[in-house]
Design an enzyme around this catalytic site. Structure first.
Site, mmCIF file in Angstrom:
data_model
loop_
_atom_site.group_PDB
_atom_site.id
_atom_site.type_symbol
_atom_site.label_atom_id
_atom_site.label_comp_id
_atom_site.label_asym_id
_atom_site.label_seq_id
_atom_site.Cartn_x
_atom_site.Cartn_y
_atom_site.Cartn_z
ATOM 1 N N GLY A 40 2.809 -1.452 4.242
ATOM 2 C CA GLY A 40 2.761 -0.026 3.945
ATOM 3 C C GLY A 40 4.319 0.576 3.623
ATOM 4 N N GLY A 41 5.069 0.997 4.445
ATOM 5 C CA GLY A 41 5.914 1.829 4.540
ATOM 6 C C GLY A 41 7.294 0.832 3.672
ATOM 7 N N HIS A 63 -9.568 1.376 4.669
ATOM 8 C CA HIS A 63 -8.421 1.485 5.320
ATOM 9 C C HIS A 63 -8.428 2.405 6.620
ATOM 10 C CE1 HIS A 63 -4.182 2.490 6.140
ATOM 11 N NE2 HIS A 63 -3.764 1.430 5.546
ATOM 12 N N SER A 93 3.453 -2.760 10.363
ATOM 13 C CA SER A 93 4.727 -2.374 10.351
ATOM 14 C C SER A 93 5.495 -3.686 10.096
ATOM 15 C CB SER A 93 4.930 -1.762 11.795
ATOM 16 O OG SER A 93 4.518 -0.825 12.277
ATOM 17 N N GLY A 125 2.237 1.966 10.657
ATOM 18 C CA GLY A 125 3.471 3.214 10.404
ATOM 19 C C GLY A 125 3.917 3.518 11.756
ATOM 20 N N ASN A 174 0.954 -1.203 0.111
ATOM 21 C CA ASN A 174 0.016 0.120 0.028
ATOM 22 C C ASN A 174 0.871 1.248 -0.122
ATOM 23 O OD1 ASN A 174 -1.918 1.892 0.470
ATOM 24 N ND2 ASN A 174 -2.265 1.378 2.452
ATOM 25 N N TRP A 175 1.073 1.920 -1.089
ATOM 26 C CA TRP A 175 1.973 2.961 -1.269
ATOM 27 C C TRP A 175 1.190 4.065 -0.679
ATOM 28 C CZ3 TRP A 175 4.787 2.982 -6.565
ATOM 29 C CH2 TRP A 175 5.637 1.972 -6.646
ATOM 30 N N LYS A 176 0.325 4.153 -0.327
ATOM 31 C CA LYS A 176 -0.711 5.627 0.203
ATOM 32 C C LYS A 176 -0.311 6.566 -0.357
ATOM 33 C CE LYS A 176 0.162 3.444 4.985
ATOM 34 N NZ LYS A 176 0.010 3.522 6.270
ATOM 35 N N GLU A 202 -6.895 4.794 7.688
ATOM 36 C CA GLU A 202 -6.645 6.313 7.411
ATOM 37 C C GLU A 202 -8.115 6.728 6.471
ATOM 38 O OE1 GLU A 202 -3.014 5.679 5.319
ATOM 39 O OE2 GLU A 202 -1.935 5.150 7.113
ATOM 40 N N GLU A 247 -5.505 -5.038 10.215
ATOM 41 C CA GLU A 247 -4.444 -3.963 10.627
ATOM 42 C C GLU A 247 -4.873 -3.162 11.704
ATOM 43 O OE1 GLU A 247 -2.543 -2.824 6.667
ATOM 44 O OE2 GLU A 247 -4.423 -1.774 6.967
HETATM 45 C C1 PEP Z 1 -0.908 0.217 5.849
HETATM 46 O O1 PEP Z 1 -0.939 1.300 6.132
HETATM 47 O O2 PEP Z 1 -1.693 -0.692 5.158
HETATM 48 C C2 PEP Z 1 0.283 -0.311 6.579
HETATM 49 C C3 PEP Z 1 0.284 -1.578 7.010
HETATM 50 O O3 PEP Z 1 1.381 0.477 6.892
HETATM 51 P P1 PEP Z 1 2.900 0.123 7.618
HETATM 52 O O4 PEP Z 1 3.359 -1.173 7.078
HETATM 53 O O5 PEP Z 1 3.706 1.404 7.153
HETATM 54 O O6 PEP Z 1 2.295 -0.065 9.039
#
Ligand code: PEP
Length: 245
Positions: free
Chosen positions: A228-229, A95, A207, A169, A10-12, A97, A163
Site C-alpha cells: 500500500g503506502g 480488500h 506495511s 497501514g 495498491n494506491w488506494k 477496506e 493481509e
Molecule cells: C494494502 O492496503 O493493501 C496494504 C498492504 O497497505 P500498507 O502496505 O500501507 O499496509
C-alpha cells in the site's frame, strides 16, 4: 507469470495525473530485475493513463469491480468488462477496506470474482484476520472462511493476498513466523480443493517497505507482496521490487 514473484502496489484513493507521470518518470531511473512481475492497482480514473506510462510487461490493475456484470442502470459502478476493455490485467477483490467500509460479504465477492474471471481479469482475493480474531486464536478459521469463496469455483488460476487487517497501514508487520505459518496454511487450504495443475500465487500485504521486504519475500510460500503506502513513491516501490533479487 505464475512462476514469478508478484509485487503489486495498491494506491488506494491516492494520486493525481501529475503523480502518475512523476511516478513513471522516477521509476524509469531504476534498473529493475526482470524476473519479477510488478504492477499497480490504480484508482479507476487513472488506470488507463497509468497503463500507458508504466513499463511494458507490468501488470495493470484496478482496486475494485462492480458486482453487476451487464451494462445498465448501476450509477457509479465500473464493470469487469470495462476494466478489461481498457486493458487491465487484474483486480483486487475483497480488500479489508472494502469489507469494512462497504460491507462486502461472501455473496458480493463471489459475484465480483465471477465477473472478473469472465472478463479475463485475474481477481486477487484479499484475506486476513482482525487483531481481535488473531488474539482469539481464530486467524486460520477466519482466513479459511474467506478463501471458501474460491473453493466452489475451482479456478485454474488463484491469486490471494494475505493481509492481516492489523498490519495494514499501521507500520505493524506480522512476524516472519506468523507470515510463514499463515502462508503454509493458505497453500494447504488451496491445494485441498484446487484443480490439478492450478496456478497459485499468494502475496503478503501489510506495511511492507524497503527495509522489511527482503526478509518477507524470502519466506516459504510467499510469492510476492501487495504494497500500500510504500507503492506511492517510485523509489520505495522500486526498492521493494529489487528485494526479490
Ligand atoms: C494494502 O492496503 O493493501 C496494504 C498492504 O497497505 P500498507 O502496505 O500501507 O499496509
Amino acid at each position: 507469470m505464475w512462476q514469478q514473484q508478484w509485487i503489486l502496489g495498491n494506491w488506494k484513493m491516492n494520486g493525481r495525473s501529475a503523480a502518475c507521470r512523476d511516478f513513471a518518470a522516477r521509476l524509469a531511473q531504476h534498473r529493475l530485475p526482470e524476473n519479477v512481475l510488478a504492477g499497480i492497482a490504480a484508482p479507476a480514473p487513472y488506470a488507463a493513463a497509468l497503463k500507458q506510462l508504466l513499463p511494458a510487461g507490468w501488470l495493470n490493475g484496478a482496486q475494485d469491480v462492480s458486482r453487476f456484470a451487464a451494462d445498465g442502470a448501476f450509477t457509479g459502478e465500473t464493470s469487469a468488462a470495462m476494466l478489461a476493455d481498457i486493458g487491465l490485467d487484474f483486480v483486487l477483490v475483497g480488500h479489508s477496506e472494502r469489507r469494512q467500509y462497504f460491507g462486502e460479504d461472501h455473496a458480493v465477492l463471489s459475484e465480483k470474482i465471477d465477473h472478473a474471471q469472465a472478463a479475463g481479469l485475474i481477481p486477487v482475493l484479499c484475506v486476513g484476520e482482525s487483531l481481535a480474531e488473531r488474539e482469539a486464536g481464530r486467524e486460520q478459521a477466519v482466513v479459511a472462511a474467506q478463501l471458501a469463496v474460491l473453493a466452489d469455483k475451482k479456478p485454474a488460476q488463484i491469486a490471494v493476498a494475505y493481509e492481516p487487517v492489523w498490519a495494514i497501514g499501521t507500520g505493524k508487520v506480522a512476524t516472519p513466523e506468523q507470515i510463514a505459518e499463515m502462508h503454509a496454511f493458505i497453500y494447504r487450504e488451496l491445494l485441498s480443493w484446487a484443480a490439478e495443475g492450478a496456478n497459485i500465487r499468494t502475496l503478503y500485504g501489510g506495511s511492507v517497505n524497503p527495509q522489511n521486504a527482503r526478509a518477507i519475500l524470502s519466506l516459504p510460500h510467499v510469492d510476492g507482496a501487495l504494497v500500500g503506502g510504500a507503492s506511492l513513491q517510485a523509489d520505495s516501490f522500486a526498492a521493494i521490487i529489487c528485494a526479490t533479487e
